[in-house]
Design a protein around this motif. Structure first.
Motif, PDB file in Angstrom:
ATOM      1  N   VAL A   1      84.509  14.972   3.607  1.00 53.74           N
ATOM      2  CA  VAL A   1      84.334  14.502   4.986  1.00 53.74           C
ATOM      3  C   VAL A   1      85.579  13.737   5.434  1.00 53.74           C
ATOM      4  O   VAL A   1      86.085  13.949   6.544  1.00 53.74           O
ATOM      5  N   GLN A   2      86.086  12.871   4.584  1.00 50.19           N
ATOM      6  CA  GLN A   2      87.289  12.110   4.939  1.00 50.19           C
ATOM      7  C   GLN A   2      88.482  13.036   5.185  1.00 50.19           C
ATOM      8  O   GLN A   2      89.231  12.866   6.151  1.00 50.19           O
ATOM      9  N   ALA A   3      88.645  14.016   4.316  1.00 47.57           N
ATOM     10  CA  ALA A   3      89.742  14.973   4.492  1.00 47.57           C
ATOM     11  C   ALA A   3      89.544  15.781   5.770  1.00 47.57           C
ATOM     12  O   ALA A   3      90.506  16.052   6.500  1.00 47.57           O
ATOM     13  N   GLY A   4      88.315  16.163   6.053  1.00 46.84           N
ATOM     14  CA  GLY A   4      88.020  16.913   7.273  1.00 46.84           C
ATOM     15  C   GLY A   4      88.292  16.103   8.521  1.00 46.84           C
ATOM     16  O   GLY A   4      88.809  16.627   9.516  1.00 46.84           O
ATOM     17  N   GLU A   5      87.960  14.828   8.480  1.00 41.33           N
ATOM     18  CA  GLU A   5      88.217  13.974   9.641  1.00 41.33           C
ATOM     19  C   GLU A   5      89.718  13.784   9.870  1.00 41.33           C
ATOM     20  O   GLU A   5      90.166  13.755  11.014  1.00 41.33           O
ATOM     21  N   ARG A   6      90.496  13.677   8.788  1.00 44.61           N
ATOM     22  CA  ARG A   6      91.957  13.604   8.928  1.00 44.61           C
ATOM     23  C   ARG A   6      92.490  14.904   9.536  1.00 44.61           C
ATOM     24  O   ARG A   6      93.348  14.882  10.418  1.00 44.61           O
ATOM     25  N   ALA A   7      91.994  16.026   9.037  1.00 45.18           N
ATOM     26  CA  ALA A   7      92.434  17.326   9.560  1.00 45.18           C
ATOM     27  C   ALA A   7      92.068  17.456  11.037  1.00 45.18           C
ATOM     28  O   ALA A   7      92.873  17.933  11.846  1.00 45.18           O
ATOM     29  N   LEU A   8      90.882  17.019  11.381  1.00 45.25           N
ATOM     30  CA  LEU A   8      90.426  17.103  12.773  1.00 45.25           C
ATOM     31  C   LEU A   8      91.314  16.247  13.678  1.00 45.25           C
ATOM     32  O   LEU A   8      91.708  16.691  14.766  1.00 45.25           O
ATOM     33  N   GLN A   9      91.668  15.064  13.228  1.00 45.08           N
ATOM     34  CA  GLN A   9      92.553  14.202  14.021  1.00 45.08           C
ATOM     35  C   GLN A   9      93.920  14.853  14.202  1.00 45.08           C
ATOM     36  O   GLN A   9      94.483  14.822  15.292  1.00 45.08           O
ATOM     37  N   SER A  10      94.435  15.455  13.144  1.00 42.63           N
ATOM     38  CA  SER A  10      95.722  16.161  13.245  1.00 42.63           C
ATOM     39  C   SER A  10      95.630  17.324  14.223  1.00 42.63           C
ATOM     40  O   SER A  10      96.562  17.570  14.998  1.00 42.63           O
ATOM     41  N   LEU A  11      94.515  18.030  14.203  1.00 45.40           N
ATOM     42  CA  LEU A  11      94.324  19.148  15.132  1.00 45.40           C
ATOM     43  C   LEU A  11      94.253  18.658  16.577  1.00 45.40           C
ATOM     44  O   LEU A  11      94.809  19.288  17.480  1.00 45.40           O
ATOM     45  N   TYR A  12      93.570  17.544  16.805  1.00 44.53           N
ATOM     46  CA  TYR A  12      93.509  16.984  18.159  1.00 44.53           C
ATOM     47  C   TYR A  12      94.901  16.589  18.652  1.00 44.53           C
ATOM     48  O   TYR A  12      95.243  16.817  19.816  1.00 44.53           O
ATOM     49  N   THR A  13      95.700  16.014  17.762  1.00 46.67           N
ATOM     50  CA  THR A  13      97.066  15.634  18.124  1.00 46.67           C
ATOM     51  C   THR A  13      97.881  16.885  18.460  1.00 46.67           C
ATOM     52  O   THR A  13      98.608  16.912  19.464  1.00 46.67           O
ATOM     53  N   ALA A  14      97.754  17.911  17.638  1.00 48.56           N
ATOM     54  CA  ALA A  14      98.466  19.164  17.899  1.00 48.56           C
ATOM     55  C   ALA A  14      98.032  19.766  19.232  1.00 48.56           C
ATOM     56  O   ALA A  14      98.872  20.265  20.001  1.00 48.56           O
ATOM     57  N   LYS A  15      96.759  19.693  19.517  1.00 46.45           N
ATOM     58  CA  LYS A  15      96.244  20.223  20.786  1.00 46.45           C
ATOM     59  C   LYS A  15      96.859  19.477  21.970  1.00 46.45           C
ATOM     60  O   LYS A  15      97.287  20.101  22.948  1.00 46.45           O
ATOM     61  N   GLU A  16      96.934  18.161  21.879  1.00 40.73           N
ATOM     62  CA  GLU A  16      97.548  17.365  22.952  1.00 40.73           C
ATOM     63  C   GLU A  16      99.009  17.751  23.139  1.00 40.73           C
ATOM     64  O   GLU A  16      99.478  17.906  24.278  1.00 40.73           O
TER      65      GLU A  16
ATOM     66  N   LEU B   1      94.728  20.501   6.718  1.00 44.82           N
ATOM     67  CA  LEU B   1      93.732  21.557   6.522  1.00 44.82           C
ATOM     68  C   LEU B   1      93.749  22.069   5.091  1.00 44.82           C
ATOM     69  O   LEU B   1      92.698  22.397   4.533  1.00 44.82           O
ATOM     70  N   GLN B   2      94.923  22.124   4.480  1.00 41.32           N
ATOM     71  CA  GLN B   2      94.999  22.550   3.077  1.00 41.32           C
ATOM     72  C   GLN B   2      94.275  21.555   2.172  1.00 41.32           C
ATOM     73  O   GLN B   2      93.565  21.949   1.248  1.00 41.32           O
ATOM     74  N   ILE B   3      94.455  20.268   2.442  1.00 41.49           N
ATOM     75  CA  ILE B   3      93.760  19.249   1.658  1.00 41.49           C
ATOM     76  C   ILE B   3      92.253  19.375   1.872  1.00 41.49           C
ATOM     77  O   ILE B   3      91.475  19.319   0.921  1.00 41.49           O
ATOM     78  N   PHE B   4      91.840  19.557   3.114  1.00 41.92           N
ATOM     79  CA  PHE B   4      90.415  19.722   3.423  1.00 41.92           C
ATOM     80  C   PHE B   4      89.864  20.933   2.691  1.00 41.92           C
ATOM     81  O   PHE B   4      88.766  20.884   2.116  1.00 41.92           O
ATOM     82  N   GLN B   5      90.614  22.005   2.682  1.00 40.01           N
ATOM     83  CA  GLN B   5      90.177  23.219   1.993  1.00 40.01           C
ATOM     84  C   GLN B   5      89.979  22.956   0.502  1.00 40.01           C
ATOM     85  O   GLN B   5      88.992  23.411  -0.085  1.00 40.01           O
ATOM     86  N   ARG B   6      90.894  22.214  -0.103  1.00 38.68           N
ATOM     87  CA  ARG B   6      90.733  21.868  -1.528  1.00 38.68           C
ATOM     88  C   ARG B   6      89.485  21.019  -1.747  1.00 38.68           C
ATOM     89  O   ARG B   6      88.745  21.229  -2.716  1.00 38.68           O
ATOM     90  N   GLU B   7      89.259  20.069  -0.875  1.00 31.97           N
ATOM     91  CA  GLU B   7      88.073  19.215  -1.009  1.00 31.97           C
ATOM     92  C   GLU B   7      86.794  20.028  -0.820  1.00 31.97           C
ATOM     93  O   GLU B   7      85.788  19.784  -1.493  1.00 31.97           O
ATOM     94  N   LEU B   8      86.833  21.000   0.082  1.00 32.51           N
ATOM     95  CA  LEU B   8      85.657  21.856   0.270  1.00 32.51           C
ATOM     96  C   LEU B   8      85.372  22.671  -0.988  1.00 32.51           C
ATOM     97  O   LEU B   8      84.210  22.891  -1.338  1.00 32.51           O
TER      98      LEU B   8
ATOM     99  N   GLU C   1     101.660  19.060  10.336  1.00 30.55           N
ATOM    100  CA  GLU C   1     100.782  18.022   9.792  1.00 30.55           C
ATOM    101  C   GLU C   1      99.340  18.521   9.716  1.00 30.55           C
ATOM    102  O   GLU C   1      98.652  18.316   8.715  1.00 30.55           O
ATOM    103  N   ALA C   2      98.897  19.218  10.759  1.00 27.59           N
ATOM    104  CA  ALA C   2      97.540  19.762  10.760  1.00 27.59           C
ATOM    105  C   ALA C   2      97.383  20.801   9.654  1.00 27.59           C
ATOM    106  O   ALA C   2      96.361  20.829   8.955  1.00 27.59           O
TER     107      ALA C   2
ATOM    108  N   GLN D   1      93.473  28.010   8.161  1.00 32.73           N
ATOM    109  CA  GLN D   1      94.916  28.108   8.321  1.00 32.73           C
ATOM    110  C   GLN D   1      95.265  28.187   9.797  1.00 32.73           C
ATOM    111  O   GLN D   1      94.484  28.665  10.604  1.00 32.73           O
ATOM    112  N   ILE D   2      96.456  27.721  10.092  1.00 32.98           N
ATOM    113  CA  ILE D   2      97.024  27.901  11.424  1.00 32.98           C
ATOM    114  C   ILE D   2      98.321  28.653  11.204  1.00 32.98           C
ATOM    115  O   ILE D   2      99.210  28.171  10.514  1.00 32.98           O
ATOM    116  N   ASN D   3      98.416  29.831  11.749  1.00 36.78           N
ATOM    117  CA  ASN D   3      99.624  30.635  11.583  1.00 36.78           C
ATOM    118  C   ASN D   3     100.376  30.671  12.905  1.00 36.78           C
ATOM    119  O   ASN D   3     100.150  31.537  13.736  1.00 36.78           O
ATOM    120  N   VAL D   4     101.235  29.705  13.090  1.00 38.98           N
ATOM    121  CA  VAL D   4     102.025  29.646  14.309  1.00 38.98           C
ATOM    122  C   VAL D   4     103.483  29.727  13.915  1.00 38.98           C
ATOM    123  O   VAL D   4     104.020  28.832  13.286  1.00 38.98           O
TER     124      VAL D   4
END
Length: 140
Positions: free
Chosen positions: A14-29, A71-78, A66-67, A88-91
């Motif tokens: 959950v902690q890793a997912g929340e970090r990933a989610l915050q990074s994704l929100y920043t990337a979206k902005e 996400l890689q860390i979140f994936q490992r935790e999952l 960063e996202a 993954q984000i392939n950009v």
């Protein structure tokens, strides 16, 4: 795996997912900002708008990296809680060389298209992470 150990692993996920989610929100902005400057650039914003857009693209690129890392860390935790996911984000590059030196409507359009593709990928990743976090939190 004991219940206590499983709870600990889920909390780490959950902690890793929340970090990933915050990074994704920043990337979206950052991508939204780049998109807005890209539209201005396409409408004739000139060199100044192009330079700001590329600065925003650089910020967006850093946020996406960063996202991707989070996400890689979140994936490992999952995987620790036996929930396999491929997050993954392939950009790839934003065609910045072509856009900067061939500054014209076609190059601007291609860059804008890449920004929109990246925004869609980030939106999809946000939805997937939010769903996974809801599921994980139901186990705690």
């Amino acid at each position: 795996m004991s219940n206590e150990l499983m709870r600990k692993e889920v909390q780490e996920a959950v902690q890793a997912g929340e970090r990933a989610l915050q990074s994704l929100y920043t990337a979206k902005e950052q991508l939204n900002s780049a998109k807005n400057w890209g539209i201005f650039d396409m409408l004739g914003g000139g060199l100044f708008a192009s330079m700001i857009k590329h600065s925003k693209l650089g910020n967006a690129s850093a946020s996406l990296e960063e996202a991707r890392y989070d996400l890689q860390i979140f994936q490992r935790e999952l995987s620790d809680v036996h929930i396999p996911q491929n997050l993954q984000i392939n950009v790839n590059g934003f065609l910045s060389f072509a856009d900067f030196f061939l500054d014209g409507l076609i190059a601007d359009y291609l860059v804008q298209s890449r920004i929109n593709d990246a925004r869609e990928q980030v939106e999809d990743a946000i939805e997937r992470v939010e769903m996974l976090l809801r599921d994980l939190k139901s186990y705690i």
